[in-house]
Design a protein around this motif. Sequence first.
Motif, PDB file in Angstrom:
ATOM      1  N   GLN A 210       0.841  -1.198   0.000  1.00  0.00           N
ATOM      2  CA  GLN A 210       0.000   0.000   0.000  1.00  0.00           C
ATOM      3  C   GLN A 210       0.880   1.254   0.000  1.00  0.00           C
ATOM      4  O   GLN A 210       0.446   2.330  -0.388  1.00  0.00           O
ATOM      5  CB  GLN A 210      -0.917   0.009   1.239  1.00  0.00           C
ATOM      6  N   THR A 211       2.107   1.093   0.481  1.00  0.00           N
ATOM      7  CA  THR A 211       3.069   2.201   0.445  1.00  0.00           C
ATOM      8  C   THR A 211       4.423   1.614   0.049  1.00  0.00           C
ATOM      9  O   THR A 211       4.860   0.606   0.618  1.00  0.00           O
ATOM     10  CB  THR A 211       3.207   2.872   1.839  1.00  0.00           C
ATOM     11  N   ILE A 212       5.061   2.236  -0.949  1.00  0.00           N
ATOM     12  CA  ILE A 212       6.384   1.760  -1.379  1.00  0.00           C
ATOM     13  C   ILE A 212       7.344   2.941  -1.386  1.00  0.00           C
ATOM     14  O   ILE A 212       7.038   3.997  -1.929  1.00  0.00           O
ATOM     15  CB  ILE A 212       6.345   1.150  -2.804  1.00  0.00           C
ATOM     16  N   ILE A 213       8.494   2.732  -0.786  1.00  0.00           N
ATOM     17  CA  ILE A 213       9.525   3.760  -0.851  1.00  0.00           C
ATOM     18  C   ILE A 213      10.710   3.127  -1.580  1.00  0.00           C
ATOM     19  O   ILE A 213      11.123   2.014  -1.264  1.00  0.00           O
ATOM     20  CB  ILE A 213       9.841   4.267   0.582  1.00  0.00           C
ATOM     21  N   TRP A 214      11.195   3.805  -2.604  1.00  0.00           N
ATOM     22  CA  TRP A 214      12.262   3.211  -3.441  1.00  0.00           C
ATOM     23  C   TRP A 214      13.462   4.146  -3.510  1.00  0.00           C
ATOM     24  O   TRP A 214      13.323   5.294  -3.900  1.00  0.00           O
ATOM     25  CB  TRP A 214      11.737   2.920  -4.862  1.00  0.00           C
TER      26      TRP A 214
ATOM     27  N   CYS B 154       7.032  -2.029 -12.274  1.00  0.00           N
ATOM     28  CA  CYS B 154       6.278  -2.754 -11.250  1.00  0.00           C
ATOM     29  C   CYS B 154       5.756  -1.786 -10.175  1.00  0.00           C
ATOM     30  O   CYS B 154       4.594  -1.838  -9.776  1.00  0.00           O
ATOM     31  CB  CYS B 154       7.202  -3.812 -10.638  1.00  0.00           C
ATOM     32  N   ILE B 155       6.616  -0.867  -9.732  1.00  0.00           N
ATOM     33  CA  ILE B 155       6.208   0.093  -8.692  1.00  0.00           C
ATOM     34  C   ILE B 155       5.169   1.064  -9.262  1.00  0.00           C
ATOM     35  O   ILE B 155       4.160   1.366  -8.622  1.00  0.00           O
ATOM     36  CB  ILE B 155       7.446   0.825  -8.126  1.00  0.00           C
ATOM     37  N   ALA B 156       5.411   1.519 -10.500  1.00  0.00           N
ATOM     38  CA  ALA B 156       4.488   2.484 -11.106  1.00  0.00           C
ATOM     39  C   ALA B 156       3.098   1.886 -11.319  1.00  0.00           C
ATOM     40  O   ALA B 156       2.090   2.566 -11.187  1.00  0.00           O
ATOM     41  CB  ALA B 156       5.064   2.975 -12.432  1.00  0.00           C
ATOM     42  N   GLU B 157       3.063   0.575 -11.643  1.00  0.00           N
ATOM     43  CA  GLU B 157       1.771  -0.072 -11.917  1.00  0.00           C
ATOM     44  C   GLU B 157       0.998  -0.387 -10.641  1.00  0.00           C
ATOM     45  O   GLU B 157      -0.189  -0.696 -10.700  1.00  0.00           O
ATOM     46  CB  GLU B 157       2.002  -1.400 -12.664  1.00  0.00           C
ATOM     47  N   SER B 158       1.670  -0.363  -9.491  1.00  0.00           N
ATOM     48  CA  SER B 158       0.997  -0.765  -8.258  1.00  0.00           C
ATOM     49  C   SER B 158      -0.030   0.296  -7.854  1.00  0.00           C
ATOM     50  O   SER B 158      -0.017   1.415  -8.344  1.00  0.00           O
ATOM     51  CB  SER B 158       2.017  -0.942  -7.137  1.00  0.00           C
ATOM     52  N   HIS B 159      -0.918  -0.090  -6.947  1.00  0.00           N
ATOM     53  CA  HIS B 159      -1.912   0.871  -6.466  1.00  0.00           C
ATOM     54  C   HIS B 159      -1.440   1.543  -5.185  1.00  0.00           C
ATOM     55  O   HIS B 159      -2.191   2.247  -4.528  1.00  0.00           O
ATOM     56  CB  HIS B 159      -3.254   0.172  -6.249  1.00  0.00           C
ATOM     57  N   ALA B 160      -0.194   1.278  -4.825  1.00  0.00           N
ATOM     58  CA  ALA B 160       0.340   1.831  -3.579  1.00  0.00           C
ATOM     59  C   ALA B 160       0.683   3.317  -3.736  1.00  0.00           C
ATOM     60  O   ALA B 160       0.770   3.828  -4.848  1.00  0.00           O
ATOM     61  CB  ALA B 160       1.600   1.058  -3.198  1.00  0.00           C
TER      62      ALA B 160
END
Length: 398
Positions: free
Chosen positions: A315-319, A341-347
Amino acid sequence: MIKNIKDIDIANKKVFIRCDFNVPKDEFGNIVDDRRIREALPTIKYCLDRDCKIILASHFERPTPGQYEPKYSLQAVSIRLKKLLNHNVVQAKDVVGDDAKKCISNMKKGDIVLLENLRFHEGETSNDDDFATELSKFADVYINDAFGATHRKHASIYALGLKFDENSRAGGFLITKEINFFCKVIEEPVRPFIAVVGGSKVSGKLQALESLIDKVDKVIIGGGMAFTFLKSLGHEVGNSLVEDDLIEDAKKIMTKAKAKGVKFYLPVDVVLAPEFSANTLIKNLPIQEIPKDWMGLDIGPASMMLFREALDDAQTIIWNGPMGVYEIPKFSKGSIKMSHCIAESHATTVVGGGDTADVTARAGDIDEMSFVSTGGGASLRLIEGKEMPGIDILRIKE
Ligand code: AMP
């Protein structure tokens, strides 16, 4: 909470704005990414609308302190700024010398002067008080909008700010946006909260990793730093980048993660090459089979599949940090796929660090991220919860 430019009276005043115009340039000196300049525009326009005289200042890369070198000049920045603002920008030839003084004394309302690279003066990086005094004479108000430099105790970030009283110093819109976003994500993340950490070395991110373990549900490690962790688990890593002195720290981080119930993911396969070169031959192998004289320069497809599954419920991603040597196309696939992958997520997705932002831009994903920070080192410091000299002096006293 820091004081914002809106909280102080700036109308018709001489306003000093510390910006971060440390933009990437190509080998011909062209600006290749002007995001940091564009991000400074709201604060500059706000001052223009209030008939201020605007004095802009920034560092650019790392010239030898006290020496003028044309390749580190801010000239290209002032040209770009002029185009973006559609407004004249006078480029001073020095920082606090005769030309800067002349440019500033000739200013009328609504004029903009950009001082030369602050690091051409030896007082900048040493936080020199006399240099700060010289700079302070140029303005009535001090605004810091250089988020990417707030973790540095440099003269234009710290000593200069202290020359102004609390009603004459504040943060610009960019710095306020960065702090609000990061603090909210770190303090109140919607869970699962996952950190994806890559880049070259463990050393630069050791403390941030440690404090992330206290906050996140999962950690995914890629890039060169993965090999220190893999070696600490007893794997042969060949000639891959390893910091032998940090093997014990790597073990401690994994033990801490286990104790806290934080899931820890390392690559399961790597893209290998016998040498660090764009024309080298490459092969993909499981981490159990890394040959002694080859080096790992990207994560492999099985790792990406694993990481994708681990990121699935985020739900939250920090990269922060690329998955491989993304500058060389042969070793960029892992980073590009991670970006997709990160861009496509709903997070809610937060990208920090110049290289990581660059990867998302190359992947065409930058606009899909919730927030892309302009400061890599500064955002890591915020995560660590460490002292931030440039922010601390702007805090509103409770
Ligand atoms: P950092 O500044 O620590 O985020 O590191 C970014 C740099 O890490 C990029 O320039 C990448 O080329 C480099 N990098 C990523 N993966 C590797 C690797 N496996 N080996 C060597 N360098 C790497």
